[in-house]
Motif scaffolding. Structure first.
Motif, PDB file in Angstrom:
ATOM      1  N   LEU A  43       0.833  -1.201   0.000  1.00  0.00           N
ATOM      2  CA  LEU A  43       0.000   0.000   0.000  1.00  0.00           C
ATOM      3  C   LEU A  43       0.871   1.256   0.000  1.00  0.00           C
ATOM      4  O   LEU A  43       0.589   2.231  -0.705  1.00  0.00           O
ATOM      5  CB  LEU A  43      -0.951   0.009   1.204  1.00  0.00           C
ATOM      6  N   GLU A  44       1.945   1.218   0.769  1.00  0.00           N
ATOM      7  CA  GLU A  44       2.864   2.354   0.844  1.00  0.00           C
ATOM      8  C   GLU A  44       3.555   2.584  -0.501  1.00  0.00           C
ATOM      9  O   GLU A  44       3.679   3.725  -0.962  1.00  0.00           O
ATOM     10  CB  GLU A  44       3.897   2.111   1.942  1.00  0.00           C
ATOM     11  N   GLU A  45       3.984   1.519  -1.139  1.00  0.00           N
ATOM     12  CA  GLU A  45       4.669   1.617  -2.425  1.00  0.00           C
ATOM     13  C   GLU A  45       3.792   2.273  -3.491  1.00  0.00           C
ATOM     14  O   GLU A  45       4.278   2.985  -4.366  1.00  0.00           O
ATOM     15  CB  GLU A  45       5.079   0.205  -2.884  1.00  0.00           C
ATOM     16  N   HIS A  46       2.486   2.047  -3.385  1.00  0.00           N
ATOM     17  CA  HIS A  46       1.551   2.611  -4.358  1.00  0.00           C
ATOM     18  C   HIS A  46       0.936   3.927  -3.896  1.00  0.00           C
ATOM     19  O   HIS A  46       0.067   4.481  -4.570  1.00  0.00           O
ATOM     20  CB  HIS A  46       0.450   1.596  -4.677  1.00  0.00           C
ATOM     21  N   GLY A  47       1.357   4.426  -2.743  1.00  0.00           N
ATOM     22  CA  GLY A  47       0.886   5.722  -2.256  1.00  0.00           C
ATOM     23  C   GLY A  47      -0.420   5.697  -1.476  1.00  0.00           C
ATOM     24  O   GLY A  47      -0.957   6.744  -1.137  1.00  0.00           O
ATOM     25  N   ARG A  58      -0.546   5.455   8.185  1.00  0.00           N
ATOM     26  CA  ARG A  58      -1.795   6.194   7.999  1.00  0.00           C
ATOM     27  C   ARG A  58      -2.142   6.206   6.527  1.00  0.00           C
ATOM     28  O   ARG A  58      -1.334   5.823   5.690  1.00  0.00           O
ATOM     29  CB  ARG A  58      -1.717   7.586   8.604  1.00  0.00           C
ATOM     30  N   ILE A  59      -3.318   6.665   6.217  1.00  0.00           N
ATOM     31  CA  ILE A  59      -3.790   6.693   4.840  1.00  0.00           C
ATOM     32  C   ILE A  59      -2.885   7.603   4.005  1.00  0.00           C
ATOM     33  O   ILE A  59      -2.431   8.631   4.486  1.00  0.00           O
ATOM     34  CB  ILE A  59      -5.268   7.145   4.818  1.00  0.00           C
ATOM     35  N   GLY A  60      -2.630   7.219   2.772  1.00  0.00           N
ATOM     36  CA  GLY A  60      -1.735   7.974   1.901  1.00  0.00           C
ATOM     37  C   GLY A  60      -2.474   8.914   0.956  1.00  0.00           C
ATOM     38  O   GLY A  60      -3.681   8.809   0.756  1.00  0.00           O
ATOM     39  N   GLY A  61      -1.730   9.798   0.355  1.00  0.00           N
ATOM     40  CA  GLY A  61      -2.285  10.811  -0.527  1.00  0.00           C
ATOM     41  C   GLY A  61      -2.931  10.273  -1.787  1.00  0.00           C
ATOM     42  O   GLY A  61      -3.791  10.921  -2.378  1.00  0.00           O
ATOM     43  N   ARG A  62      -2.547   9.100  -2.208  1.00  0.00           N
ATOM     44  CA  ARG A  62      -3.136   8.521  -3.432  1.00  0.00           C
ATOM     45  C   ARG A  62      -4.630   8.292  -3.267  1.00  0.00           C
ATOM     46  O   ARG A  62      -5.397   8.405  -4.227  1.00  0.00           O
ATOM     47  CB  ARG A  62      -2.422   7.211  -3.755  1.00  0.00           C
TER      48      ARG A  62
END
Length: 159
Positions: A43-47, A58-62
């Motif tokens: 999930l982090e790798e894809h933003g 936490r939730i990412g900007g993507r």
């Protein structure tokens, strides 16, 4: 259903509620920490997730960019159309879709009722205090944003 995709989406939903440690993520999914870590890293790798300095995720900007794109394609009239038609079929009256806009009621769509009903209001504006739909819209506002009037309180009580 793909178990990995299901877990990733469940984790993403949980991250939307609050930042999670690796242990919390694993616990919320009912999986080993190594499985949760793989999902979080993907999930982090894809933003879609980001790791904070305190090592919680936490939730990412993507997610925000996807939500923005989804909202751009959202047509409230198209979404509301089957509900307007169903309500019209059930009651036989003209059913209107309206929003509050700049302190006025703005009519977006309608399904005409019985023959001889009043002309279409689509695209027209009306004073918010002068229409039943305006009072319903005002009554639906939070206590902070709504005017406190006895008539609005009655509309709230009636639902």
């Amino acid at each position: 259903m793909s178990q990995s995709v299901d877990r990733a989406l469940t984790l993403l939903d949980a991250l939307g509620d609050a930042p999670l440690s690796l242990e919390q993520a694993a616990s919320s999914l009912g999986v080993h920490k190594s499985t949760a870590l793989r999902l979080l890293r993907t999930l982090e790798e894809h933003g879609f997730a980001r790791r904070q300095p305190d090592l919680r995720y936490r939730i990412g900007g993507r997610v925000l960019s996807l939500a923005h794109r989804a909202l751009e394609d959202f047509d409230v009239r198209q979404v509301a159309a089957p509900y307007l038609a169903a309500l019209n079929a059930r009651c036989g009256y003209t059913v209107r879709l309206a929003v509050l806009d700049d302190g006025e009621v703005l009519y977006l769509d309608e399904v005409a009722g019985l023959p001889g009903a009043e002309p279409s209001r689509i695209g027209r504006r009306a004073p918010v205090d002068g229409t039943a739909v305006g009072r319903v819209l005002l009554a639906g506002l939070s206590a902070d944003g709504a005017r406190e009037e006895p008539e609005l309180a009655a509309v709230r009580r009636r639902g």
